[in-house]
Scaffold this motif. Sequence first.
Motif, PDB file in Angstrom:
ATOM      1  N   GLY A 260       6.835  13.704   4.241  1.00  0.00           N
ATOM      2  CA  GLY A 260       6.755  13.568   2.796  1.00  0.00           C
ATOM      3  C   GLY A 260       7.726  12.512   2.292  1.00  0.00           C
ATOM      4  N   PRO A 261       7.912  12.393   0.973  1.00  0.00           N
ATOM      5  CA  PRO A 261       8.834  11.401   0.412  1.00  0.00           C
ATOM      6  C   PRO A 261      10.280  11.700   0.802  1.00  0.00           C
ATOM      7  CG  PRO A 261       8.039  12.888  -1.300  1.00  0.00           C
ATOM      8  CD  PRO A 261       7.244  13.189  -0.072  1.00  0.00           C
ATOM      9  N   LEU A 262      11.090  10.647   0.910  1.00  0.00           N
ATOM     10  CA  LEU A 262      12.453  10.809   1.425  1.00  0.00           C
ATOM     11  C   LEU A 262      13.382  11.567   0.488  1.00  0.00           C
ATOM     12  CD1 LEU A 262      13.269   7.451   3.257  1.00  0.00           C
ATOM     13  CD2 LEU A 262      13.241   9.753   4.232  1.00  0.00           C
ATOM     14  N   PHE A 263      13.032  11.704  -0.786  1.00  0.00           N
ATOM     15  CA  PHE A 263      13.956  12.414  -1.670  1.00  0.00           C
ATOM     16  C   PHE A 263      14.136  13.874  -1.260  1.00  0.00           C
ATOM     17  CE2 PHE A 263       9.951  13.027  -4.063  1.00  0.00           C
ATOM     18  CZ  PHE A 263      10.027  14.366  -4.415  1.00  0.00           C
TER      19      PHE A 263
ATOM     20  N   PRO B 270      11.657  -3.132  10.366  1.00  0.00           N
ATOM     21  CA  PRO B 270      12.835  -2.330  10.724  1.00  0.00           C
ATOM     22  C   PRO B 270      13.968  -2.413   9.711  1.00  0.00           C
ATOM     23  CG  PRO B 270      12.577  -4.233  12.186  1.00  0.00           C
ATOM     24  CD  PRO B 270      11.323  -4.123  11.397  1.00  0.00           C
ATOM     25  N   ASP B 271      14.004  -3.490   8.918  1.00  0.00           N
ATOM     26  CA  ASP B 271      15.049  -3.637   7.909  1.00  0.00           C
ATOM     27  C   ASP B 271      14.522  -3.453   6.485  1.00  0.00           C
ATOM     28  OD1 ASP B 271      16.680  -4.217  10.042  1.00  0.00           O
ATOM     29  OD2 ASP B 271      16.615  -6.387   9.727  1.00  0.00           O
ATOM     30  N   CYS B 272      13.248  -3.176   6.360  1.00  0.00           N
ATOM     31  CA  CYS B 272      12.643  -3.007   5.034  1.00  0.00           C
ATOM     32  C   CYS B 272      11.771  -1.755   5.053  1.00  0.00           C
ATOM     33  CB  CYS B 272      11.821  -4.235   4.655  1.00  0.00           C
ATOM     34  SG  CYS B 272      11.278  -4.238   2.936  1.00  0.00           S
ATOM     35  N   TRP B 273      12.391  -0.648   4.670  1.00  0.00           N
ATOM     36  CA  TRP B 273      11.724   0.646   4.782  1.00  0.00           C
ATOM     37  C   TRP B 273      12.251   1.552   3.671  1.00  0.00           C
ATOM     38  CZ3 TRP B 273      15.046   4.824   5.841  1.00  0.00           C
ATOM     39  CH2 TRP B 273      16.339   4.481   6.287  1.00  0.00           C
ATOM     40  N   GLY B 274      11.615   2.718   3.527  1.00  0.00           N
ATOM     41  CA  GLY B 274      12.050   3.686   2.533  1.00  0.00           C
ATOM     42  C   GLY B 274      10.933   4.032   1.559  1.00  0.00           C
ATOM     43  N   LEU B 275      10.140   5.040   1.919  1.00  0.00           N
ATOM     44  CA  LEU B 275       9.041   5.496   1.072  1.00  0.00           C
ATOM     45  C   LEU B 275       9.443   6.795   0.395  1.00  0.00           C
ATOM     46  CD1 LEU B 275       6.026   4.877   3.503  1.00  0.00           C
ATOM     47  CD2 LEU B 275       7.099   3.285   1.897  1.00  0.00           C
ATOM     48  N   THR B 276       9.487   6.774  -0.930  1.00  0.00           N
ATOM     49  CA  THR B 276       9.885   7.958  -1.687  1.00  0.00           C
ATOM     50  C   THR B 276       9.339   7.839  -3.101  1.00  0.00           C
ATOM     51  OG1 THR B 276      11.771   9.410  -2.177  1.00  0.00           O
ATOM     52  CG2 THR B 276      12.125   7.049  -2.467  1.00  0.00           C
TER      53      THR B 276
ATOM     54  N   ALA C  61       4.716   9.551  -5.769  1.00  0.00           N
ATOM     55  CA  ALA C  61       5.572  10.060  -4.691  1.00  0.00           C
ATOM     56  C   ALA C  61       5.127   9.410  -3.387  1.00  0.00           C
ATOM     57  CB  ALA C  61       5.476  11.581  -4.602  1.00  0.00           C
ATOM     58  N   HIS C  62       5.683   8.249  -3.099  1.00  0.00           N
ATOM     59  CA  HIS C  62       5.269   7.482  -1.935  1.00  0.00           C
ATOM     60  C   HIS C  62       5.772   8.134  -0.650  1.00  0.00           C
ATOM     61  CE1 HIS C  62       5.913   4.591  -5.352  1.00  0.00           C
ATOM     62  NE2 HIS C  62       4.610   4.442  -5.118  1.00  0.00           N
ATOM     63  N   SER C  63       4.942   8.063   0.379  1.00  0.00           N
ATOM     64  CA  SER C  63       5.270   8.649   1.674  1.00  0.00           C
ATOM     65  C   SER C  63       4.334   8.052   2.704  1.00  0.00           C
ATOM     66  CB  SER C  63       5.108  10.173   1.619  1.00  0.00           C
ATOM     67  OG  SER C  63       3.742  10.528   1.583  1.00  0.00           O
ATOM     68  N   PRO C  64       4.533   8.333   3.984  1.00  0.00           N
ATOM     69  CA  PRO C  64       3.600   7.810   4.979  1.00  0.00           C
ATOM     70  C   PRO C  64       2.152   8.243   4.761  1.00  0.00           C
ATOM     71  CG  PRO C  64       5.627   8.442   6.051  1.00  0.00           C
ATOM     72  CD  PRO C  64       5.738   8.910   4.635  1.00  0.00           C
ATOM     73  N   THR C  65       1.937   9.396   4.146  1.00  0.00           N
ATOM     74  CA  THR C  65       0.563   9.823   3.868  1.00  0.00           C
ATOM     75  C   THR C  65       0.112   9.460   2.459  1.00  0.00           C
ATOM     76  OG1 THR C  65       1.375  12.028   3.233  1.00  0.00           O
ATOM     77  CG2 THR C  65       0.679  11.731   5.523  1.00  0.00           C
ATOM     78  N   ASN C  66       0.962   8.743   1.739  1.00  0.00           N
ATOM     79  CA  ASN C  66       0.618   8.268   0.391  1.00  0.00           C
ATOM     80  C   ASN C  66       1.292   6.913   0.199  1.00  0.00           C
ATOM     81  OD1 ASN C  66      -0.429   8.328  -2.266  1.00  0.00           O
ATOM     82  ND2 ASN C  66       1.525   9.089  -3.049  1.00  0.00           N
ATOM     83  N   ASP C  67       0.859   5.962   0.993  1.00  0.00           N
ATOM     84  CA  ASP C  67       1.517   4.666   1.094  1.00  0.00           C
ATOM     85  C   ASP C  67       0.746   3.632   0.287  1.00  0.00           C
ATOM     86  OD1 ASP C  67       2.965   2.446   1.832  1.00  0.00           O
ATOM     87  OD2 ASP C  67       2.200   2.382   3.891  1.00  0.00           O
ATOM     88  N   LEU C  68       1.413   3.074  -0.734  1.00  0.00           N
ATOM     89  CA  LEU C  68       0.784   2.077  -1.604  1.00  0.00           C
ATOM     90  C   LEU C  68       1.414   0.698  -1.448  1.00  0.00           C
ATOM     91  CD1 LEU C  68       0.514   4.257  -4.855  1.00  0.00           C
ATOM     92  CD2 LEU C  68      -1.218   3.913  -3.079  1.00  0.00           C
ATOM     93  N   GLY C  69       2.217   0.541  -0.398  1.00  0.00           N
ATOM     94  CA  GLY C  69       2.852  -0.755  -0.180  1.00  0.00           C
ATOM     95  C   GLY C  69       4.101  -0.967  -0.996  1.00  0.00           C
ATOM     96  N   VAL C  70       4.712   0.124  -1.457  1.00  0.00           N
ATOM     97  CA  VAL C  70       5.882   0.059  -2.338  1.00  0.00           C
ATOM     98  C   VAL C  70       7.119   0.554  -1.596  1.00  0.00           C
ATOM     99  CG1 VAL C  70       6.916   0.938  -4.465  1.00  0.00           C
ATOM    100  CG2 VAL C  70       4.479   0.347  -4.402  1.00  0.00           C
ATOM    101  N   ILE C  71       8.147  -0.272  -1.544  1.00  0.00           N
ATOM    102  CA  ILE C  71       9.436   0.096  -0.973  1.00  0.00           C
ATOM    103  C   ILE C  71      10.394   0.412  -2.121  1.00  0.00           C
ATOM    104  CG2 ILE C  71      11.429  -0.715   0.347  1.00  0.00           C
ATOM    105  CD1 ILE C  71       9.041  -0.173   2.114  1.00  0.00           C
ATOM    106  N   THR C  72      11.123   1.513  -1.968  1.00  0.00           N
ATOM    107  CA  THR C  72      12.058   1.971  -2.993  1.00  0.00           C
ATOM    108  C   THR C  72      13.463   1.977  -2.399  1.00  0.00           C
ATOM    109  OG1 THR C  72      10.297   3.382  -3.855  1.00  0.00           O
ATOM    110  CG2 THR C  72      12.541   3.821  -4.609  1.00  0.00           C
ATOM    111  N   PRO C  73      14.375   1.122  -2.864  1.00  0.00           N
ATOM    112  CA  PRO C  73      15.688   1.027  -2.234  1.00  0.00           C
ATOM    113  C   PRO C  73      16.421   2.350  -2.069  1.00  0.00           C
ATOM    114  CG  PRO C  73      15.371  -0.845  -3.665  1.00  0.00           C
ATOM    115  CD  PRO C  73      14.168   0.051  -3.863  1.00  0.00           C
ATOM    116  N   THR C  74      16.271   3.278  -3.028  1.00  0.00           N
ATOM    117  CA  THR C  74      16.972   4.548  -2.884  1.00  0.00           C
ATOM    118  C   THR C  74      16.553   5.291  -1.614  1.00  0.00           C
ATOM    119  OG1 THR C  74      17.668   6.537  -4.092  1.00  0.00           O
ATOM    120  CG2 THR C  74      15.342   6.005  -4.187  1.00  0.00           C
TER     121      THR C  74
END
Length: 428
Positions: A254-257, A305-311, A321-334
Amino acid sequence: MRFILTGLLFIIGFFPVHSQQKTISDSALLTLVEQRTFNYFWKFAHPVSGLAPERTPTPETVTTGGSGFGVMAILVGVQRGFITREQGLDRLLKIVNFLSKADSYHGIWPHWMNGATGKTIPFGRKDDGGDVVESAFMFQGLLSVRQYFNLDKPKEAALRNTINYLWNEAEWNWYTQGGQEVLYWHWSPNNGWSMNHQIHGWNECLIAYVLATASPTNPVSVKAYHQGWAMSNYFYNGKEYYGIKLPLGFDYGGPLFFTHYSFLGLDPHGLKDRYADYWEQNRNHTLINRQYCIENPKKFKGYGPDCWGLTASDNYEFYNAHSPTNDLGVITPTGALSSFPYTPEYSMAALKHFYYKVDKRLWGEYGFYDAFSESKNWYDDQYLAIDQGPIVVMIENYRSGLLWKLFMSCPEIQGALKKLEFDSPYLR
């Protein structure tokens, strides 16, 4: 001369340097990110309440949960010398005095409030009352504040006393809808229990059950944790993704938060119960999220490897709520930055990538903007409190363990963890 210029252009073309920033030490970069992000809660705070606006375009709408993360960020600001202890104390007194007069529902605040009046701003058509989870995020912060300002001085005593008053007034047991063995997320004087949202795991809400069990005046039963929280179709997992075992939660985590919000105060090091080792859970969830971005099955631009973080965050449509199963191509720095305690080398690589290599539109007055999509050439122009706060707190927890030590030192929290049969180094 033309040959020299051509050679320079050739070199620059093959070795691009982000024009916006000069290289600084890792430690200095961490401090810079902490301070810029802290300023969202310090400089952009509502002038009347001192609470954090939900997002930059809506300065009058303050958020309970994001402000809970914000009061923890203020402690980081004091500890790092961004502000003085006295400045932090005065701001926190303003906040708790405002909260003591703001709308609450059986001691539980709404999701959103007017920053000047404390009146509820509905989060949804029927969501116009108390929000247990948002309030849990606030109490996680307030109890940490109480432990930090421990000097025998009148103003610090007044701060502690007001926090204890608010803590004692919270009727966690009311939110079991008549004594059921489960917490309900919402209650409204206008709509009653019509939201009817039971809080089951695995998600961001562990902290709500710990606090509800810890309440010195209105606790819920231990059964609520085991029969409410731990009874869900998405609680147990046990499968492997990319060879990494995930004890709890959704497929791919799920999302990283989920790994951040409850663990701003709860120290996951050595934290275990009958269901999971929470260090293993959070670290592995983070590693799976990163590995998914490396594999990049949808071939989105920029992932690696240096650009990741789905949440959960803003996106080019609005919010998701971005996640591997809900991936829209959006990276969130948090996502990567609030994971510093779990994956310090990978999070530092992401931090450097965001700061030095991503489009300069990502960096602004309060640190990194909320999200970006290289595939869509979209860069957010907003900040969100609930995403900025964990960056400050979790980077500091990685560096010094400050908020973990404070929250885990609370006798009520230690008592609750014992009741719930947790193991932790803080309980030995």
